[in-house]
Design a protein around this motif. Structure first.
Motif, short mmCIF file in Angstrom:
data_model
loop_
_atom_site.label_atom_id
_atom_site.label_comp_id
_atom_site.label_asym_id
_atom_site.label_seq_id
_atom_site.Cartn_x
_atom_site.Cartn_y
_atom_site.Cartn_z
N GLU A 1 0.82 -1.21 0.00
CA GLU A 1 0.00 0.00 0.00
C GLU A 1 0.85 1.26 0.00
N ARG A 2 2.16 1.11 0.15
CA ARG A 2 3.04 2.26 0.27
C ARG A 2 3.57 2.73 -1.10
N ALA A 3 3.83 4.03 -1.17
CA ALA A 3 4.47 4.62 -2.36
C ALA A 3 5.82 5.18 -1.94
N TYR A 4 6.86 4.77 -2.66
CA TYR A 4 8.22 5.23 -2.38
C TYR A 4 8.63 6.22 -3.48
N ILE A 5 9.05 7.40 -3.08
CA ILE A 5 9.45 8.44 -4.04
C ILE A 5 10.91 8.78 -3.80
N TYR B 1 1.60 15.72 -4.55
CA TYR B 1 1.31 15.20 -5.89
C TYR B 1 0.87 13.73 -5.81
N ALA B 2 1.59 12.93 -5.02
CA ALA B 2 1.27 11.51 -4.90
C ALA B 2 -0.12 11.30 -4.32
N ASP C 1 -3.83 8.70 -5.14
CA ASP C 1 -4.76 8.51 -4.02
C ASP C 1 -4.11 7.68 -2.90
N VAL C 2 -2.90 8.09 -2.52
CA VAL C 2 -2.16 7.39 -1.47
C VAL C 2 -2.27 8.17 -0.16
N ILE D 1 3.28 7.19 2.41
CA ILE D 1 4.24 7.73 1.46
C ILE D 1 5.63 7.79 2.11
N ARG D 2 6.61 7.29 1.39
CA ARG D 2 7.99 7.33 1.86
C ARG D 2 8.81 8.18 0.90
N LEU D 3 9.49 9.20 1.43
CA LEU D 3 10.24 10.15 0.61
C LEU D 3 11.74 10.02 0.88
N PHE D 4 12.52 10.00 -0.20
CA PHE D 4 13.97 9.86 -0.04
C PHE D 4 14.73 10.83 -0.95
N ASP D 5 15.61 11.61 -0.36
CA ASP D 5 16.66 12.30 -1.11
C ASP D 5 17.86 11.37 -1.06
#
Length: 306
Positions: A192-196, A218-219, A224-225, A230-234
């Motif tokens: 169910e997770r989105a990794y960006i 945006y995600a 529709d997350v 949501i997981r964000l990574f630089d």
């Protein structure tokens, strides 16, 4: 005979546009208004020059772009079930750098400013030292090596093609009644997770959190997350350093306020908000001294101080 379609200069917002506005109002005007239409061979010579200057890049920016392109190429190879070759990627970045360097040195950009490289260092006769060129080479190679050695790459390798959400896709969404442009380096769904992911070749910068927050907004709209998923990574490739940013409600609220304030400040300087027209006298130079920062690093020196 088909009529030539006229492109309208419509107001929109992006993180890079905000940075330009904050750096120098005159630079901002040249970048988003003064150069408009400069791609047309029948345009005024000054407008064509502004367009060419707006397409100019610098050595660090070129290095970052080449690394981004190679990471994209590598991921697409992986996506279609083939095995990526780290040594080939190292060769590619060197080859592409040499090609861009030669385009700039030979002034090929004069006939095609959008597609051919024009380096700031060549245009303004600030040729980098051999040590600087070696440093740039090492940055690109270390960044490519860092990508292949990263936990992010190992994680992505375990995913199937159906889980991919975006790779260098330019898209837009709305905030504060304004179109926002985003280009995600890479996004994938796992459960169910989105990794960006945002690939970086430079130094760690705190402001990048805002950019990642924009990606989270945006995600939410695009896929529709839920924010909590949501997981964000630089990912700083040169240092092999992944920086995880937690997209909290507070961060999202702060980012939306940041964007709205930036949009309002930009629109305040417009002559006509509905038509998105501007006059140069409302956009002053940040300094009258060409040799001071940030003017000494600005693409538009040739026009701004002539």
């Amino acid at each position: 005979m088909t009529e030539k379609k006229e492109f309208k200069n419509q107001f929109s917002w992006s993180f890079s546009r905000h940075n330009s506005f904050e750096t120098c109002k005159r630079k901002y005007y040249y970048s988003y208004y003064g150069c408009w239409g400069g791609w047309d061979k029948n345009a005024d010579e000054k407008i064509k020059m502004l367009y060419a200057l707006n397409k100019m890049t610098s050595l660090p920016m070129l290095a970052g772009s080449i690394v981004h392109d190679e990471v994209e190429r590598t991921l697409k190879i992986l996506r279609y079930g083939r095995k990526a070759d780290p040594e080939q990627s190292r060769k590619n970045v060197i080859k592409n750098f040499k090609q861009s360097w030669n385009q700039s040195r030979n002034k090929e950009w004069e006939d095609s400013p959008k597609w051919k490289t024009n380096l700031f260092e060549h245009f303004y006769n600030q040729k980098p030292s051999d040590d600087k060129l070696l440093e740039t080479r090492d940055l690109m190679l270390n960044s490519v090596d860092g990508f292949f050695a990263s936990d992010s790459y190992r994680f992505i390798q375990t995913m199937s093609d159906s889980q991919w959400l975006a790779i260098e896709d330019l898209d837009s969404f709305m905030i504060h009644d304004t179109k926002l442009w985003v280009k995600l380096d890479f996004a994938i769904r796992h459960g169910e997770r989105a990794y960006i992911y945002d690939w970086k070749t430079g130094k760690v910068v705190k402001e990048n959190e805002v950019q990642l927050a924009i990606y989270a907004i945006y995600a939410q709209q695009k896929w529709d997350v839920d924010l909590k998923l949501i997981r964000l990574f630089d990912v700083y490739l040169n240092q092999q350093l992944p920086v995880k940013v937690k997209p909290t409600e507070r961060l999202i609220k702060s980012a939306k306020e940041f964007i709205a304030k930036s949009i309002d400040e930009m629109k305040e300087l417009l002559t006509d908000i509905d038509k998105n027209t501007a006059e140069i006298n409302k956009f002053p130079r940040v300094s009258e001294e060409k040799d001071t920062y940030p003017c000494s690093y600005c693409n538009f020196q040739k026009i701004c101080y002539e």
